[in-house]
Design an enzyme around this catalytic site. Structure first.
Site: not given
Ligand code: NAP
Length: 247
Positions: A13-14, A64-65, A143, A156, A158, A160, A189
């Site tokens: 998911g990068a 797709d992971v 998270s 969500y 659960a 994490k 974030i």
């Molecule tokens: P984001 O901007 O929505 O990015 C999510 C990423 O995950 C995207 O690159 C997306 O890629 C990828 N993804 C989604 N479904 C996928 C799948 N089935 N297979 C492979 N890739 C997939 O979210 P983010 O805020 O950067 O979050 C990244 C991580 O941090 C997540 O695990 C999230 O739960 C965690 N987190 C975020 C926050 C926050 O406040 N933002 C807080 C705590 C934890 P595609 O678009 O190419 O599918």
């Protein structure tokens, strides 16, 4: 800055957000990166461009992971093209905000499939390789809500929480094989994941954060770099919370 020279780091998911920042910060530390995405190919190649600007190299791998066969492909491509995997960062994740009673089964299935099973799939596939090398580091992006639970994000939270206890357990199981397993638990974030929040909701949320602001992706990525490198060599089974003091 952590020295990750010579290492190969796979990040799921990068294509944007925290995953992109992890890729760029890992690149600044000298490692080559494998950039996974599911849908956003353009975003993934933008990440690769930023990795090159940071002075490193990498490849892009679609997958797709939530599908075991895709996780196998990500790991196979990474080893085939880069020669090995030193670090896996399980970052891919999705969320849904709403009352649990209003959710459909297929909605919670998809959150569990991506967030929890996706992490299991990639970890299982990469472990065979790491065990044979007797070396490796796995970093799960959890998270803060996995520690304390969030109203209207029960599923969500659960997933994490499950990641946290799996991290703690697997770290102990893998320690004799010289493989470390840790997690980073971010607070709020500023990424696309929170783009659905209205301006007034953002302000209310900020007031609940002792530091008075949302975190940025780099602040999470720098902790990932620490866990990926030698400075954290005696750390395993740990969950590091990065939340501005919120929990
Ligand atoms: P984001 O901007 O929505 O990015 C999510 C990423 O995950 C995207 O690159 C997306 O890629 C990828 N993804 C989604 N479904 C996928 C799948 N089935 N297979 C492979 N890739 C997939 O979210 P983010 O805020 O950067 O979050 C990244 C991580 O941090 C997540 O695990 C999230 O739960 C965690 N987190 C975020 C926050 C926050 O406040 N933002 C807080 C705590 C934890 P595609 O678009 O190419 O599918």
């Amino acid at each position: 800055m952590e020295d990750l020279g010579g290492k190969i780091v796979v990040i799921t998911g990068a294509s944007r957000g925290i995953g992109r920042s992890i890729a760029v910060n890992i690149a600044k530390c000298g490692a080559a990166v494998v950039i996974n995405y599911n849908r956003d190919e353009k975003g993934a190649y933008k990440t690769l461009e930023m990795v090159r600007e940071a002075g490193s190299t990498g490849i892009v791998v679609q997958g797709d992971v939530s599908l075991y066969e895709d996780a196998e492909k990500i790991v196979r491509d990474a080893i085939g093209k880069m020669g090995k995997i030193d670090v896996l960062v399980n970052n891919a994740g999705i969320c849904h905000i709403g009352l649990f009673v209003d959710m459909q089964q297929k909605q919670w299935d998809s959150i569990i499939d991506v967030n929890f099973k996706g992490m299991l799939n990639c970890t299982h596939c990469v472990l065979k390789h790491m065990i044979s090398r007797k070396s490796g580091s796995i970093i799960n992006i959890s998270s803060m809500w996995g520690n304390v639970g969030a109203s209207c994000e029960s599923i969500y939270s659960a997933t994490k929480g499950a990641i946290n206890i799996f991290t703690r357990s697997l770290g102990k199981e893998m320690a004799p094989s010289n493989i470390r397993v840790n997690a980073v638990a971010p607070g709020v974030i500023d990424t696309q994941m929170n783009a659905c929040l209205k301006a007034e909701d953002r302000e209310i949320l900020k007031e609940e954060i002792p530091m008075g602001k949302f975190g940025n992706s780099d602040e999470v990525a720098k902790v990932v770099c620490f866990l990926a490198g030698g400075s954290s060599s005696y750390m395993t089974s740990q969950i590091i919370t990065v939340d501005g003091g919120m929990s």
